[in-house]
Design a protein around this motif. Structure first.
Motif, PDB file in Angstrom:
ATOM      1  N   UNK A  26      27.934  44.888  36.018  1.00  0.00           N
ATOM      2  CA  UNK A  26      27.154  44.789  34.763  1.00  0.00           C
ATOM      3  C   UNK A  26      28.038  44.665  33.525  1.00  0.00           C
ATOM      4  N   UNK A  27      29.354  44.516  33.719  1.00  0.00           N
ATOM      5  CA  UNK A  27      30.233  44.394  32.545  1.00  0.00           C
ATOM      6  C   UNK A  27      29.971  43.073  31.816  1.00  0.00           C
ATOM      7  N   UNK A  28      29.992  43.143  30.476  1.00  0.00           N
ATOM      8  CA  UNK A  28      29.724  41.932  29.674  1.00  0.00           C
ATOM      9  C   UNK A  28      30.855  40.913  29.839  1.00  0.00           C
ATOM     10  N   UNK A  29      32.082  41.397  29.871  1.00  0.00           N
ATOM     11  CA  UNK A  29      33.237  40.481  30.020  1.00  0.00           C
ATOM     12  C   UNK A  29      34.373  41.214  30.735  1.00  0.00           C
ATOM     13  N   UNK A  30      35.312  40.430  31.276  1.00  0.00           N
ATOM     14  CA  UNK A  30      36.440  40.991  32.036  1.00  0.00           C
ATOM     15  C   UNK A  30      37.739  40.569  31.360  1.00  0.00           C
ATOM     16  N   UNK A  31      38.395  41.498  30.634  1.00  0.00           N
ATOM     17  CA  UNK A  31      39.631  41.122  29.950  1.00  0.00           C
ATOM     18  C   UNK A  31      40.708  40.692  30.947  1.00  0.00           C
ATOM     19  N   UNK A  32      41.765  39.987  30.459  1.00  0.00           N
ATOM     20  CA  UNK A  32      42.847  39.556  31.369  1.00  0.00           C
ATOM     21  C   UNK A  32      43.423  40.752  32.143  1.00  0.00           C
ATOM     22  N   UNK A  33      43.807  40.531  33.352  1.00  0.00           N
ATOM     23  CA  UNK A  33      44.378  41.518  34.290  1.00  0.00           C
ATOM     24  C   UNK A  33      43.358  42.560  34.748  1.00  0.00           C
ATOM     25  N   UNK A  34      42.077  42.536  34.288  1.00  0.00           N
ATOM     26  CA  UNK A  34      41.088  43.553  34.679  1.00  0.00           C
ATOM     27  C   UNK A  34      40.854  43.533  36.192  1.00  0.00           C
ATOM     28  N   UNK A  35      40.628  42.301  36.729  1.00  0.00           N
ATOM     29  CA  UNK A  35      40.328  42.200  38.170  1.00  0.00           C
ATOM     30  C   UNK A  35      41.528  42.645  39.013  1.00  0.00           C
ATOM     31  N   UNK A  36      42.741  42.355  38.531  1.00  0.00           N
ATOM     32  CA  UNK A  36      43.946  42.773  39.277  1.00  0.00           C
ATOM     33  C   UNK A  36      43.993  44.302  39.385  1.00  0.00           C
ATOM     34  N   UNK A  37      43.814  44.969  38.244  1.00  0.00           N
ATOM     35  CA  UNK A  37      43.863  46.436  38.248  1.00  0.00           C
ATOM     36  C   UNK A  37      42.687  47.020  39.033  1.00  0.00           C
ATOM     37  N   UNK A  38      41.513  46.381  38.934  1.00  0.00           N
ATOM     38  CA  UNK A  38      40.361  46.877  39.703  1.00  0.00           C
ATOM     39  C   UNK A  38      40.636  46.719  41.195  1.00  0.00           C
ATOM     40  N   UNK A  39      41.327  45.627  41.572  1.00  0.00           N
ATOM     41  CA  UNK A  39      41.696  45.412  42.976  1.00  0.00           C
ATOM     42  C   UNK A  39      42.592  46.535  43.478  1.00  0.00           C
ATOM     43  N   UNK A  40      43.590  46.915  42.664  1.00  0.00           N
ATOM     44  CA  UNK A  40      44.496  48.010  43.046  1.00  0.00           C
ATOM     45  C   UNK A  40      43.685  49.315  43.151  1.00  0.00           C
ATOM     46  N   UNK A  41      42.787  49.523  42.166  1.00  0.00           N
ATOM     47  CA  UNK A  41      41.942  50.739  42.192  1.00  0.00           C
ATOM     48  C   UNK A  41      41.122  50.793  43.481  1.00  0.00           C
ATOM     49  N   UNK A  42      40.507  49.649  43.844  1.00  0.00           N
ATOM     50  CA  UNK A  42      39.639  49.647  45.028  1.00  0.00           C
ATOM     51  C   UNK A  42      40.423  49.850  46.325  1.00  0.00           C
ATOM     52  N   UNK A  43      41.681  49.395  46.375  1.00  0.00           N
ATOM     53  CA  UNK A  43      42.505  49.663  47.565  1.00  0.00           C
ATOM     54  C   UNK A  43      42.745  51.162  47.717  1.00  0.00           C
ATOM     55  N   UNK A  44      43.037  51.824  46.592  1.00  0.00           N
ATOM     56  CA  UNK A  44      43.241  53.280  46.641  1.00  0.00           C
ATOM     57  C   UNK A  44      41.926  54.006  46.953  1.00  0.00           C
TER      58      UNK A  44
END
Ligand code: HEM
Length: 145
Positions: free
Chosen positions: A79-97
């Motif tokens: 539901x996020x309005x926008x995804x700043x640069x590098x957001x998906x990369x950091x979320x990917x690392x978060x989801x692996x942990x």
């Protein structure tokens, strides 16, 4: 959907997310740094019994917190309005942990193991949990920048 309703839903889901991860990671911090030292003074058989009884008591809360964290997290993400640069990369690392936390927590709650093994699992979940919270805070900063 009505913007006010959407805003209220957003705040409620964010509360559910933060409350569920507080219960989850807080529960493991308590297990490793409060309960485990207290159990050391018990004779071996009583320590193992008390430790597995504590896991059995923690299990319903653990599973509920995991399901709520996952559901509310997915809503937050989608539901996020926008995804700043590098957001998906950091979320990917978060989801692996998060995957490590979820898998270890579920095995911890269902498998019979020694108190020493439980202590090691608790510590690894606490470390991953604190790193995930740090990444989540950075994601918040990226979103508000
Ligand atoms: C053990 C698991 C998890 C922990 C400890 C955790 C921790 C947190 C914390 C503390 C926040 C609030 C950060 C802030 O507002 O400053 C947050 C936000 C968030 N979480 Fe999680 N989370 C977990 C699982 C998940 C999952 C599974 C997802 C996605 C599927 C997710 C997606 C998000 C999103 C999108 C936000 C909002 C970040 C932003 O403001 O852009 N989280 N998380």
């Amino acid at each position: 959907m009505d913007p006010t309703l959407l805003a209220v839903l957003g705040v409620c889901v964010r509360w559910i997310h933060i409350a569920s991860v507080t219960a989850l990671i807080g529960g493991f911090i308590y297990a490793r740094f409060v309960l485990a030292p207290a159990l050391v003074s018990l004779p071996n058989t009583e320590r193992e019994l008390a430790g597995s009884n504590a896991v059995r008591s923690f299990r319903p809360l653990l599973i509920a917190a995991l399901i709520l964290a996952l559901g509310s997290g997915m809503y937050n993400y989608a539901s996020k309005a926008s995804y700043p640069p590098t957001y998906h990369m950091w979320m990917g690392i978060k989801l692996l942990l998060v995957l490590h936390i979820a898998a270890s927590a579920i095995i911890y709650s269902v498998r019979q193991s020694s108190q020493a093994k439980r202590n090691r699992t608790e510590l690894s979940i606490v470390i991953s949990g604190l790193v995930v919270i740090a990444i989540a805070t950075y994601l918040r900063y990226l979103s508000l920048k």
